[in-house]
Scaffold this active site. Structure first.
Site, PDB file in Angstrom:
ATOM      1  N   TYR A 136      12.617  73.945  39.061  1.00 18.10           N
ATOM      2  CA  TYR A 136      13.644  75.120  37.431  1.00 18.10           C
ATOM      3  C   TYR A 136      14.493  74.384  36.492  1.00 18.10           C
ATOM      4  O   TYR A 136      15.383  74.454  35.850  1.00 18.10           O
ATOM      5  CB  TYR A 136      13.700  76.407  38.138  1.00 18.10           C
ATOM      6  CG  TYR A 136      12.794  76.979  38.816  1.00 18.10           C
ATOM      7  CD1 TYR A 136      11.244  76.623  38.912  1.00 18.10           C
ATOM      8  CD2 TYR A 136      12.935  78.830  39.107  1.00 18.10           C
ATOM      9  CE1 TYR A 136      10.375  77.360  39.265  1.00 18.10           C
ATOM     10  CE2 TYR A 136      11.924  79.020  39.151  1.00 18.10           C
ATOM     11  CZ  TYR A 136      10.390  78.937  40.039  1.00 18.10           C
ATOM     12  OH  TYR A 136       9.235  79.063  39.644  1.00 18.10           O
ATOM     13  N   ASP A 150       7.341  87.774  45.912  1.00 19.11           N
ATOM     14  CA  ASP A 150       6.539  88.468  45.376  1.00 19.11           C
ATOM     15  C   ASP A 150       5.330  88.702  46.548  1.00 19.11           C
ATOM     16  O   ASP A 150       4.839  89.655  45.844  1.00 19.11           O
ATOM     17  CB  ASP A 150       6.028  87.420  43.897  1.00 19.11           C
ATOM     18  CG  ASP A 150       6.879  88.118  42.202  1.00 19.11           C
ATOM     19  OD1 ASP A 150       7.916  87.866  42.919  1.00 19.11           O
ATOM     20  OD2 ASP A 150       5.969  87.727  41.561  1.00 19.11           O
ATOM     21  N   ASP A 177       3.623  76.771  53.294  1.00 16.42           N
ATOM     22  CA  ASP A 177       2.244  76.790  53.195  1.00 16.42           C
ATOM     23  C   ASP A 177       0.928  77.818  53.800  1.00 16.42           C
ATOM     24  O   ASP A 177       1.042  78.801  53.953  1.00 16.42           O
ATOM     25  CB  ASP A 177       1.038  75.135  52.855  1.00 16.42           C
ATOM     26  CG  ASP A 177       1.039  74.619  53.459  1.00 16.42           C
ATOM     27  OD1 ASP A 177       2.619  74.942  54.788  1.00 16.42           O
ATOM     28  OD2 ASP A 177       0.164  73.078  53.669  1.00 16.42           O
ATOM     29  N   LYS A 180       8.770  71.698  52.987  1.00 12.63           N
ATOM     30  CA  LYS A 180       7.321  70.936  52.727  1.00 12.63           C
ATOM     31  C   LYS A 180       7.324  69.868  53.412  1.00 12.63           C
ATOM     32  O   LYS A 180       7.392  68.957  52.109  1.00 12.63           O
ATOM     33  CB  LYS A 180       6.587  71.534  51.588  1.00 12.63           C
ATOM     34  CG  LYS A 180       5.646  70.969  51.170  1.00 12.63           C
ATOM     35  CD  LYS A 180       4.279  71.864  52.018  1.00 12.63           C
ATOM     36  CE  LYS A 180       2.754  71.064  51.960  1.00 12.63           C
ATOM     37  NZ  LYS A 180       2.109  71.415  52.699  1.00 12.63           N
ATOM     38  N   ASP A 183      10.487  81.527  45.181  1.00 11.60           N
ATOM     39  CA  ASP A 183       9.695  82.394  43.704  1.00 11.60           C
ATOM     40  C   ASP A 183       8.953  83.284  44.072  1.00 11.60           C
ATOM     41  O   ASP A 183       8.257  84.509  43.761  1.00 11.60           O
ATOM     42  CB  ASP A 183       9.671  82.072  42.703  1.00 11.60           C
ATOM     43  CG  ASP A 183       9.503  82.430  41.184  1.00 11.60           C
ATOM     44  OD1 ASP A 183       9.610  83.814  40.959  1.00 11.60           O
ATOM     45  OD2 ASP A 183      10.022  81.941  40.703  1.00 11.60           O
TER      46      ASP A 183
END
Ligand SMILES: NC(=O)c1ccc[n+]([C@@H]2O[C@H](COP(=O)([O-])OP(=O)(O)OC[C@H]3O[C@@H](n4cnc5c(N)ncnc54)[C@H](O)[C@@H]3O)[C@@H](O)[C@H]2O)c1
Length: 351
Positions: A142, A249, A221, A189, A245
């Protein structure tokens, strides 16, 4: 205690949910004889409309000099649907995090006893879930270099992390784990991304400083799957910005509604408390949004100032409202749905 709290209502449902949190905090202040001085300031699309930018200097001054910031949400469809807009509400959020040094977002995930059977996940999988996702907030993709090339036909965003950025976030994670069940999971990752390999290497090097903490390393994942399959397997999760992020959620499903989950953004200076949801523009001005995430964010604020009884009181009335069905339409199903303002009034009265 005297508290100066910057109040950033923002856009969409932001002002409506913030109003309810203020009612509840004022009721707590009256009950426990605290003095809260609210300092409203502009942010998001509301600030763009008023002064042309989403996090004006005056707002920063209000936040930087306050004891804490209570934040609603920002975002407006006018900007979401216009990819060419040069000034956007979300830039205000990123600027605010950077200028206030808010490098970590603390997102607790827990269940509410009276809502467990409303979750799309099975009771036996989620009952007793109590985990915290600590998301890095001012680095990664970001904030990395981005752009277009090949006449606009190729786009790139860069995920960059420094060892120091990882260390300061991981330190908070280790400290949190020490105060809880001493389990820390670093989510990355590392099988593919170089930045993730630096995360893993850095956290591994810190393990010796916290010998009591049991550290695990998992790929994002796999965690996306396990988080809803067996959330009780996690205690404190640390992860980078984009992964955090998405996972936070996802984790909100465990609790039942986006309208329920609080968060705190912390760093070196002023702390900021905010619901995890956005400005939910479809509900703006309708008095139907769930205010509980913002109210519970205020509970985290009291807790961080050492006011545990005040925080517990807020959580107690929230649980009571859920148990008694004093809820907004996202949770009401067949029962009567209460308005946002009615839920706020009920909570304040019951404090
Ligand atoms: N921190 C922030 O301010 C923040 C975070 C996320 C998104 N946004 C912005 O918010 C705008 C809308 O984004 P979005 O639709 O992806 O996310 P959103 O969180 O605003 O809404 C997604 C869905 O979650 C539910 N929901 C959210 N808040 C709720 C509440 N208080 N009560 C009941 N249900 C609720 C609704 O079903 C809604 O359709 C966009 O402009 C986005 O950029 C801001």
């Amino acid at each position: 205690m005297k508290l100066d709290i910057a109040l950033l209502a923002g856009d969409g449902i932001g002002p409506e949910v913030i109003d309810q949190a203020v009612k509840v905090c004022d009721a707590i202040a009256t009950k426990y004889k605290h003095e809260i001085s609210w300092k409203p300031a502009l942010t998001g699309a509301a600030a763009i409309d008023a002064v042309g930018e989403p996090y004006p200097d005056e707002t920063h001054e209000v936040c930087a000099s306050a004891d804490a910031v209570l934040f609603g949400a920002i975002g407006h469809p006018r900007f979401d649907n216009d990819p060419s807009a040069k000034v956007r509400p979300e830039q205000g959020l990123l600027k605010m995090r950077q200028k206030l040094g808010l490098f970590a977002n603390v997102r607790p995930t827990f269940t509410f006893p009276s809502l467990i059977d409303k979750s799309p996940l099975k009771r036996e999988r989620i009952e007793g879930t109590d985990l915290i996702i600590l998301r890095e907030l001012t680095g990664g993709v970001y904030f990395g270099e981005r752009g277009r090339k090949d006449d606009g036909n190729t786009a790139f965003d860069t995920m960059t992390y420094t060892r120091a950025e990882i260390q300061r976030l991981a330190k908070k994670g280790f400290e949190m784990a020490m105060n809880r069940s001493k389990r820390l999971c670093c989510v990355d990752k590392a099988n593919v991304l170089e930045s993730s390999r630096l995360w893993r290497e850095t956290v591994q090097a810190m393990e010796k400083d916290y010998p009591e903490v049991e550290v695990s390393y998992e790929f994002v994942d796999a965690v996306a799957m396990r988080l809803v399959q067996w959330p009780k397997g996690y205690d404190v999760i640390i992860t980078e910005n984009l992964f955090g992020d998405i996972l936070t959620d996802e984790a909100s499903v465990i609790s039942g509604s986006m309208g329920l989950m609080p968060s705190a953004s912390v760093g070196e200076k002023t702390k900021l408390y905010e619901p995890i949801h956005g400005s939910y523009p479809q509900a703006a001005g309708k008095d139907i949004a769930n205010p509980l995430a913002t109210v519970l964010s205020a509970a985290m604020l009291f807790e961080d100032f050492g006011l545990q009884q005040e925080a517990d009181d807020i959580r107690r009335v929230v649980n009571k409202s859920l148990a008694e069905g004093i809820v907004t339409e996202d949770l009401s199903e067949d029962a009567k749905a209460y308005k946002t303002s009615e839920v706020g009034d009920w909570l304040a009265k019951n404090v």
